[in-house]
Design a protein around this motif. Structure first.
Motif, PDB file in Angstrom:
ATOM      1  N   PRO A 274       0.819  -1.201   0.000  1.00 22.73           N
ATOM      2  CA  PRO A 274       0.000   0.000   0.000  1.00 22.73           C
ATOM      3  C   PRO A 274       0.862   1.265   0.000  1.00 22.73           C
ATOM      4  O   PRO A 274       1.931   1.306   0.591  1.00 22.73           O
ATOM      5  N   SER A 275       0.384   2.284  -0.690  1.00 27.94           N
ATOM      6  CA  SER A 275       1.107   3.543  -0.744  1.00 27.94           C
ATOM      7  C   SER A 275       1.182   4.180   0.636  1.00 27.94           C
ATOM      8  O   SER A 275       0.311   3.993   1.484  1.00 27.94           O
ATOM      9  N   PHE A 276       2.229   4.969   0.848  1.00 29.77           N
ATOM     10  CA  PHE A 276       2.367   5.747   2.082  1.00 29.77           C
ATOM     11  C   PHE A 276       1.324   6.870   2.109  1.00 29.77           C
ATOM     12  O   PHE A 276       1.005   7.395   3.166  1.00 29.77           O
ATOM     13  N   ILE A 277       0.788   7.233   0.951  1.00 27.41           N
ATOM     14  CA  ILE A 277      -0.040   8.430   0.820  1.00 27.41           C
ATOM     15  C   ILE A 277      -1.529   8.113   0.974  1.00 27.41           C
ATOM     16  O   ILE A 277      -2.073   7.247   0.286  1.00 27.41           O
ATOM     17  N   THR A 278      -2.180   8.839   1.878  1.00 28.78           N
ATOM     18  CA  THR A 278      -3.642   8.802   1.961  1.00 28.78           C
ATOM     19  C   THR A 278      -4.217   9.451   0.704  1.00 28.78           C
ATOM     20  O   THR A 278      -3.746  10.509   0.277  1.00 28.78           O
ATOM     21  N   GLY A 279      -5.211   8.827   0.108  1.00 29.81           N
ATOM     22  CA  GLY A 279      -5.769   9.416  -1.113  1.00 29.81           C
ATOM     23  C   GLY A 279      -7.019   8.729  -1.596  1.00 29.81           C
ATOM     24  O   GLY A 279      -7.500   7.770  -1.001  1.00 29.81           O
ATOM     25  N   ILE A 280      -7.541   9.238  -2.701  1.00 24.92           N
ATOM     26  CA  ILE A 280      -8.716   8.680  -3.348  1.00 24.92           C
ATOM     27  C   ILE A 280      -8.259   7.666  -4.392  1.00 24.92           C
ATOM     28  O   ILE A 280      -7.563   8.018  -5.351  1.00 24.92           O
ATOM     29  N   THR A 281      -8.619   6.423  -4.190  1.00 27.42           N
ATOM     30  CA  THR A 281      -8.175   5.350  -5.076  1.00 27.42           C
ATOM     31  C   THR A 281      -9.086   5.236  -6.282  1.00 27.42           C
ATOM     32  O   THR A 281     -10.306   5.154  -6.149  1.00 27.42           O
ATOM     33  N   LEU A 282      -8.488   5.224  -7.461  1.00 28.96           N
ATOM     34  CA  LEU A 282      -9.238   5.127  -8.710  1.00 28.96           C
ATOM     35  C   LEU A 282      -9.823   3.734  -8.905  1.00 28.96           C
ATOM     36  O   LEU A 282      -9.178   2.741  -8.581  1.00 28.96           O
ATOM     37  N   PRO A 283     -11.032   3.642  -9.486  1.00 26.43           N
ATOM     38  CA  PRO A 283     -11.533   2.339  -9.939  1.00 26.43           C
ATOM     39  C   PRO A 283     -10.933   2.043 -11.320  1.00 26.43           C
ATOM     40  O   PRO A 283     -11.589   2.189 -12.353  1.00 26.43           O
ATOM     41  N   GLU A 284      -9.665   1.644 -11.330  1.00 26.16           N
ATOM     42  CA  GLU A 284      -8.904   1.568 -12.582  1.00 26.16           C
ATOM     43  C   GLU A 284      -9.525   0.626 -13.615  1.00 26.16           C
ATOM     44  O   GLU A 284      -9.614   0.957 -14.803  1.00 26.16           O
ATOM     45  N   GLN A 285      -9.929  -0.552 -13.180  1.00 27.05           N
ATOM     46  CA  GLN A 285     -10.474  -1.520 -14.133  1.00 27.05           C
ATOM     47  C   GLN A 285     -11.749  -1.005 -14.774  1.00 27.05           C
ATOM     48  O   GLN A 285     -11.961  -1.160 -15.985  1.00 27.05           O
ATOM     49  N   GLU A 286     -12.613  -0.375 -13.972  1.00 30.03           N
ATOM     50  CA  GLU A 286     -13.867   0.148 -14.505  1.00 30.03           C
ATOM     51  C   GLU A 286     -13.617   1.291 -15.481  1.00 30.03           C
ATOM     52  O   GLU A 286     -14.271   1.388 -16.523  1.00 30.03           O
ATOM     53  N   ILE A 287     -12.650   2.155 -15.165  1.00 28.70           N
ATOM     54  CA  ILE A 287     -12.336   3.273 -16.051  1.00 28.70           C
ATOM     55  C   ILE A 287     -11.759   2.766 -17.371  1.00 28.70           C
ATOM     56  O   ILE A 287     -12.138   3.228 -18.455  1.00 28.70           O
ATOM     57  N   THR A 288     -10.852   1.802 -17.295  1.00 33.76           N
ATOM     58  CA  THR A 288     -10.263   1.243 -18.517  1.00 33.76           C
ATOM     59  C   THR A 288     -11.331   0.572 -19.372  1.00 33.76           C
ATOM     60  O   THR A 288     -11.350   0.723 -20.606  1.00 33.76           O
ATOM     61  N   ALA A 289     -12.253  -0.175 -18.740  1.00 33.09           N
ATOM     62  CA  ALA A 289     -13.330  -0.833 -19.482  1.00 33.09           C
ATOM     63  C   ALA A 289     -14.221   0.194 -20.171  1.00 33.09           C
ATOM     64  O   ALA A 289     -14.649  -0.004 -21.320  1.00 33.09           O
ATOM     65  N   ALA A 290     -14.504   1.318 -19.482  1.00 34.95           N
ATOM     66  CA  ALA A 290     -15.330   2.362 -20.081  1.00 34.95           C
ATOM     67  C   ALA A 290     -14.624   2.993 -21.280  1.00 34.95           C
ATOM     68  O   ALA A 290     -15.260   3.300 -22.292  1.00 34.95           O
ATOM     69  N   LEU A 291     -13.310   3.176 -21.176  1.00 35.67           N
ATOM     70  CA  LEU A 291     -12.549   3.695 -22.315  1.00 35.67           C
ATOM     71  C   LEU A 291     -12.640   2.752 -23.509  1.00 35.67           C
ATOM     72  O   LEU A 291     -12.825   3.186 -24.650  1.00 35.67           O
ATOM     73  N   MET A 292     -12.516   1.452 -23.245  1.00 33.75           N
ATOM     74  CA  MET A 292     -12.594   0.487 -24.327  1.00 33.75           C
ATOM     75  C   MET A 292     -13.988   0.474 -24.963  1.00 33.75           C
ATOM     76  O   MET A 292     -14.132   0.308 -26.179  1.00 33.75           O
ATOM     77  N   ASP A 293     -15.028   0.654 -24.155  1.00 42.91           N
ATOM     78  CA  ASP A 293     -16.384   0.744 -24.697  1.00 42.91           C
ATOM     79  C   ASP A 293     -16.511   1.942 -25.633  1.00 42.91           C
ATOM     80  O   ASP A 293     -17.117   1.859 -26.703  1.00 42.91           O
ATOM     81  N   ARG A 294     -15.936   3.080 -25.202  1.00 42.91           N
ATOM     82  CA  ARG A 294     -15.988   4.285 -26.034  1.00 42.91           C
ATOM     83  C   ARG A 294     -15.221   4.076 -27.340  1.00 42.91           C
ATOM     84  O   ARG A 294     -15.650   4.506 -28.403  1.00 42.91           O
TER      85      ARG A 294
END
Length: 327
Positions: A274-294
């Motif tokens: 895990p990263s040392f940094i507190t943050g907002i984690t991206l839903p990477e797989q969902e975003i990539t799938a949406a790009l492929m749909d587009r």
């Protein structure tokens, strides 16, 4: 060597159906897909890419233009996109960075000259004037990830406004009220600023423009912070990589993270450890799938099912980079 005609005969489907299955297109019945795949395996069929391109006028090459990404971001993103494109029997053609609008246009035209079926823009948001210049160019369909494009149906966006508001609320809960934010005047930066101001307004806290920090090299960012006349206890970074770089730069000024300065990231990635940094984690797989749909919709000239961009929200991931302010 087996032909597509032999595959279609063995599978008892049309050659068009074989082509749709092998190109990874949607809308194919599962029974048909399985029949084609069995025939392909039995005949050891290997499609002729050049012949397919000539027949369908689809090259299966997808241009990827990246802007302002460091080596770690670039490597991670390209691996994900290449794997996702491979599922559709497509491949990436890469162009990296542009310092001005003319170079940007030239690189997109170079991708188009290499018969790209579509171009995906990722990384830092392009300036609005660059986006406007695309209107008059004869280019393949352009799909944007967090980009100010005219056609919202070809955009996929991460909700930076929500990310910044969630981070501010978390920092407030830890006792922080003087929160600096790295801000750039672009599509993504404006969304971050909207979330930042919204969080302040909900708590009736004043907006101090001096707490907006210009994105620079990490050392210069720390220098900007140290010159501020007002006290601050936390800093919102645009992404995990920027936050990690600032953490390293802070050591040169003996600035202790998180005891003296808490760091958070508006855009983080899931990765072991895990990263040392507190943050907002991206839903990477969902975003990539949406790009492929587009991409698929654009290449196949399908009508857009949505009239607005996909907008994804992340989740807050806690780490060691935040502590309550002293005093």
């Amino acid at each position: 060597m087996a032909t597509i005609t032999e595959v279609s005969r063995l599978a008892k489907v049309s050659k068009a159906s074989v082509s749709r299955v092998l190109s990874g297109r949607r809308g194919v019945k599962e029974q048909t897909r399985q029949a084609v795949l069995r025939a392909v395996e039995e005949l050891n069929y290997r499609p002729n890419q050049l012949a397919q391109s000539l027949a369908t006028r689809v090259s299966n090459g997808i241009g990827i233009f990246t802007l302002g990404m460091n080596d770690l971001q670039l490597g991670r993103t390209l691996r994900q996109l290449e794997a996702a494109l491979a599922q559709y029997h497509r491949y990436p053609i890469l162009a990296i960075d542009a310092d001005d609008q003319n170079t940007f246009i030239h690189k997109l035209q170079s991708l188009a000259a290499r018969s790209c079926d579509a171009i995906v823009l990722i990384g830092q948001a392009i300036p609005p004037e660059w986006a406007r210049a695309l209107r008059d160019l004869n280019l393949p369909p352009i799909i944007g990830l967090n980009q100010p494009l005219d056609d919202p149906a070809l955009c996929v966006n991460f909700d930076f406004e929500d990310a910044c508001e969630v981070l501010c609320n978390y920092l407030f809960s830890q006792g922080h009220t003087q929160i600096a934010c790295i801000y750039e005047e672009n599509f993504q930066g404006k969304a971050l600023l909207a979330g930042y101001r919204s969080a302040l307004e909900l708590r009736a806290l004043p907006f101090n423009r001096q707490l907006l920090i210009t994105p620079e090299q990490p050392i210069r960012i720390i220098t900007q912070l140290l010159k501020l006349p007002h006290p601050y206890t936390a800093l919102i970074c645009r992404d995990q990589f920027e936050a990690e770089a600032i953490r390293e730069a802070a050591k040169q000024f003996n600035l202790n993270i998180p005891q003296q300065l808490s760091l958070v990231s508006a855009c983080s990635f899931q990765q072991p450890p895990p990263s040392f940094i507190t943050g907002i984690t991206l839903p990477e797989q969902e975003i990539t799938a949406a790009l492929m749909d587009r991409v698929d919709e654009a290449v196949l000239c399908q009508s857009h099912e949505l009239q607005e961009s996909h907008l994804f929200q992340g989740t807050l991931s806690l780490a060691e980079s935040v502590s309550s302010p002293k005093g």
